[in-house]
Motif scaffolding. Structure first.
Motif, PDB file in Angstrom:
ATOM      1  N   MET A   1       0.839  -1.199   0.000  1.00  0.00           N
ATOM      2  CA  MET A   1       0.000   0.000   0.000  1.00  0.00           C
ATOM      3  C   MET A   1       0.879   1.256   0.000  1.00  0.00           C
TER       4      MET A   1
ATOM      5  N   GLU B   1      12.131   1.588   4.827  1.00  0.00           N
ATOM      6  CA  GLU B   1      11.585   0.277   4.451  1.00  0.00           C
ATOM      7  C   GLU B   1      12.705  -0.755   4.597  1.00  0.00           C
TER       8      GLU B   1
ATOM      9  N   ASN C   1      12.872  -3.980   3.780  1.00  0.00           N
ATOM     10  CA  ASN C   1      13.112  -4.888   2.652  1.00  0.00           C
ATOM     11  C   ASN C   1      12.442  -4.360   1.392  1.00  0.00           C
TER      12      ASN C   1
ATOM     13  N   VAL D   1       2.599   0.978   7.867  1.00  0.00           N
ATOM     14  CA  VAL D   1       3.012  -0.351   8.345  1.00  0.00           C
ATOM     15  C   VAL D   1       1.788  -1.120   8.863  1.00  0.00           C
TER      16      VAL D   1
HETATM   17  N1  LIG Z   1      -3.787  -3.613   1.596  1.00  0.00           N
HETATM   18  C1  LIG Z   1      -4.900  -2.909   1.638  1.00  0.00           C
HETATM   19  O1  LIG Z   1      -5.839  -3.053   0.817  1.00  0.00           O
HETATM   20  C2  LIG Z   1      -5.085  -1.858   2.703  1.00  0.00           C
HETATM   21  C3  LIG Z   1      -6.211  -0.994   2.654  1.00  0.00           C
HETATM   22  C4  LIG Z   1      -6.319   0.012   3.619  1.00  0.00           C
HETATM   23  C5  LIG Z   1      -5.364   0.145   4.599  1.00  0.00           C
HETATM   24  N2  LIG Z   1      -4.306  -0.728   4.639  1.00  0.00           N
HETATM   25  C6  LIG Z   1      -3.343  -0.573   5.711  1.00  0.00           C
HETATM   26  O2  LIG Z   1      -2.079  -0.272   5.147  1.00  0.00           O
HETATM   27  C7  LIG Z   1      -1.062  -0.772   6.009  1.00  0.00           C
HETATM   28  C8  LIG Z   1      -0.070  -1.517   5.190  1.00  0.00           C
HETATM   29  O3  LIG Z   1      -0.742  -2.640   4.596  1.00  0.00           O
HETATM   30  P1  LIG Z   1      -0.059  -3.485   3.456  1.00  0.00           P
HETATM   31  O4  LIG Z   1      -1.057  -4.435   2.979  1.00  0.00           O
HETATM   32  O5  LIG Z   1       0.611  -2.580   2.485  1.00  0.00           O
HETATM   33  O6  LIG Z   1       1.050  -4.258   4.344  1.00  0.00           O
HETATM   34  P2  LIG Z   1       2.506  -4.743   3.958  1.00  0.00           P
HETATM   35  O7  LIG Z   1       2.550  -5.116   2.525  1.00  0.00           O
HETATM   36  O8  LIG Z   1       2.945  -5.728   4.993  1.00  0.00           O
HETATM   37  O9  LIG Z   1       3.359  -3.398   4.111  1.00  0.00           O
HETATM   38  C9  LIG Z   1       3.889  -2.943   5.329  1.00  0.00           C
HETATM   39  C10 LIG Z   1       5.306  -2.475   5.061  1.00  0.00           C
HETATM   40  O10 LIG Z   1       5.889  -1.920   6.236  1.00  0.00           O
HETATM   41  C11 LIG Z   1       7.209  -2.443   6.375  1.00  0.00           C
HETATM   42  N3  LIG Z   1       7.685  -2.427   7.766  1.00  0.00           N
HETATM   43  C12 LIG Z   1       7.493  -3.340   8.745  1.00  0.00           C
HETATM   44  N4  LIG Z   1       8.105  -2.964   9.894  1.00  0.00           N
HETATM   45  C13 LIG Z   1       8.697  -1.770   9.635  1.00  0.00           C
HETATM   46  C14 LIG Z   1       9.469  -0.873  10.407  1.00  0.00           C
HETATM   47  N5  LIG Z   1       9.759  -1.123  11.684  1.00  0.00           N
HETATM   48  N6  LIG Z   1       9.901   0.258   9.831  1.00  0.00           N
HETATM   49  C15 LIG Z   1       9.625   0.528   8.549  1.00  0.00           C
HETATM   50  N7  LIG Z   1       8.896  -0.290   7.750  1.00  0.00           N
HETATM   51  C16 LIG Z   1       8.430  -1.416   8.285  1.00  0.00           C
HETATM   52  C17 LIG Z   1       7.066  -3.851   5.873  1.00  0.00           C
HETATM   53  O11 LIG Z   1       8.319  -4.416   5.596  1.00  0.00           O
HETATM   54  P3  LIG Z   1       8.444  -6.047   5.672  1.00  0.00           P
HETATM   55  O12 LIG Z   1       7.704  -6.573   4.491  1.00  0.00           O
HETATM   56  O13 LIG Z   1       9.909  -6.266   5.599  1.00  0.00           O
HETATM   57  O14 LIG Z   1       7.838  -6.459   6.985  1.00  0.00           O
HETATM   58  C18 LIG Z   1       6.210  -3.648   4.649  1.00  0.00           C
HETATM   59  O15 LIG Z   1       6.954  -3.289   3.526  1.00  0.00           O
HETATM   60  C19 LIG Z   1      -1.753  -1.636   7.061  1.00  0.00           C
HETATM   61  O16 LIG Z   1      -1.777  -0.961   8.293  1.00  0.00           O
HETATM   62  C20 LIG Z   1      -3.138  -1.835   6.526  1.00  0.00           C
HETATM   63  O17 LIG Z   1      -4.080  -1.895   7.578  1.00  0.00           O
HETATM   64  C21 LIG Z   1      -4.135  -1.700   3.712  1.00  0.00           C
END
Ligand SMILES: NC(=O)c1ccc[n+]([C@@H]2O[C@H](COP(=O)([O-])OP(=O)(O)OC[C@H]3O[C@@H](n4cnc5c(N)ncnc54)[C@H](OP(=O)(O)O)[C@@H]3O)[C@@H](O)[C@H]2O)c1
Length: 261
Positions: free
Chosen positions: A1, A23, A25, A60
Motif C-alpha cells: 500500500m 523500508e 526490505n 506499516v
Molecule cells: N492492503 C490494503 O488493501 C489496505 C487498505 C487500507 C489500509 N491498509 C493498511 O495499510 C497498512 C499496510 O498494509 P499493506 O497491505 O501494504 O502491508 P505490507 O505489505 O505488509 O506493508 C507494510 C510495510 O511496512 C514495512 N515495515 C514493517 N516494519 C517496519 C518498520 N519497523 N519500519 C519501517 N517499515 C516497516 C514492511 O516491511 P516487511 O515486508 O519487511 O515487513 C512492509 O513493507 C496496514 O496498516 C493496513 O491496515 C491496507
C-alpha cells in the motif's frame, strides 16, 4: 500500500515533495521507483537521526505501530511538531495522539485500487489539522483515485466495510457470474473472460457517465427483456438479495469496530 501511494505521489506533477522512505526490505518495483525519482531510502528508522521532516506517513501493519512510533520519537527532533498521516486499518487517531500529542493527525482509509490509480480514500482529521495540511493530504490521495472526507471517526468503520473490503465483493460477484456461465455450458476460459470484461465494462460506464446508478441499471433493462427477468429475482419484493448483502457488510462493520477497539 505504501508502494502504491509512492507511485501515485511520484507520478503527480502537481506535488513537489522531498520524499524519504523507511523500508527494511525494498521489493524490486519500489527500488526502481525510488531510484528513478531520487528518493532517499533508509533501511531503518534508526538511520533517520538528525533528519528533519514536516510530515510522516505511516503505512506499516497495525501490529508494529507502537515500535515504529517509538522509533520515530527517538530519532526525529522531538521539539518539532510534524504532521502525521496514517493508513493503518482499525488504528484510531487517539493511538497517534498518545505518542505525538499536539500533532495534526489525519487518518486515511484507502482501498486496494489505489495501486491502479483508481482507488477511493476516506480521510478524517483531528482538531489540530489546518486547511493547508488538509489540502496537501487531499492531493496525495487524489493522486491515486477519489477522496472523501468524513467528520466523524466512527464513519471510518463504515468506509472500511464498504470500500476497504469492497473490491473483494466485486471479485466475488464476478466469480459467481463466471461459475454460473460455466455451469450453464461455457468453457471455463470463456466464462472467466466474459465475466471479467462485464465487470471492467460496467466500471467504465459508471466512470464516464453522470447518470444515477439506478438510471444506468434502467437503461440496460428493456421492458419484457432478459435483464428485467433476472432483476425481478434480484430485486424481489422481500429484498432477499439486498438483505443478505447488507448482512455481510454489517458483519465487516462489526469486525472493523472490534479490531479498532
Ligand atoms: N492492503 C490494503 O488493501 C489496505 C487498505 C487500507 C489500509 N491498509 C493498511 O495499510 C497498512 C499496510 O498494509 P499493506 O497491505 O501494504 O502491508 P505490507 O505489505 O505488509 O506493508 C507494510 C510495510 O511496512 C514495512 N515495515 C514493517 N516494519 C517496519 C518498520 N519497523 N519500519 C519501517 N517499515 C516497516 C514492511 O516491511 P516487511 O515486508 O519487511 O515487513 C512492509 O513493507 C496496514 O496498516 C493496513 O491496515 C491496507
Amino acid at each position: 500500500m505504501g508502494g502504491s501511494l509512492l507511485k501515485g505521489l511520484t507520478s503527480n506533477n502537481e506535488l513537489n515533495f522531498d520524499i524519504s522512505v523507511v523500508e527494511p526490505n525494498l521489493i524490486k518495483d519500489n527500488y526502481n521507483l525510488i531510484s528513478a525519482n531520487k528518493i532517499k531510502h533508509y533501511q531503518s528508522i534508526n538511520d533517520l537521526k538528525e533528519t528533519d521532516f514536516d510530515t510522516v506517513l505511516f503505512a506499516v501493519k497495525p501490529q508494529v505501530i507502537s515500535e515504529v512510533c517509538l522509533g520515530v520519537l527517538e530519532n526525529l527532533d522531538q521539539k518539532k511538531i510534524f504532521s502525521i498521516i496514517s493508513i493503518l486499518a482499525g488504528t484510531k487517531v487517539e493511538t497517534f495522539e498518545s505518542y505525538f500529542g499536539l500533532s495534526p493527525i489525519i487518518r486515511a482509509m484507502p482501498n486496494l485500487a489505489v495501486s491502479e490509480g483508481s482507488g477511493v480514500t476516506a480521510l478524517y482529521g483531528n482538531n489540530n489539522v489546518n486547511k493547508a495540511f488538509k489540502e496537501t493530504t487531499d492531493k496525495i490521495f487524489s493522486g491515486v483515485g477519489e477522496v472523501i472526507w468524513v467528520d466523524n471517526e466512527d464513519m471510518m468503520d463504515v468506509v472500511t466495510s464498504t470500500s476497504g473490503s469492497g473490491p473483494a465483493y466485486y471479485f466475488f460477484l464476478t466469480e459467481c457470474l463466471s461459475l454460473i456461465a460455466e455451469d450453464m455450458g461455457l468453457s471455463k476460459e470463456n466464462a472467466d473472460k466474459l465475466s471479467r470484461q462485464v465487470a471492467i465494462g460496467s466500471s467504465d460506464i459508471m466512470k464516464s457517465s453522470n447518470d444515477s446508478l439506478s438510471s444506468l441499471r434502467e437503461k440496460v433493462t428493456s421492458k419484457g427483456g432478459t435483464t428485467e427477468a433476472a432483476l425481478k429475482v434480484l430485486m424481489s419484493p422481500d429484498k432477499e438479495f439486498y438483505n443478505i448483502f447488507k448482512k455481510a457488510i454489517r458483519e465487516a462493520y462489526k469486525r472493523s469496530k472490534d479490531l479498532s477497539n
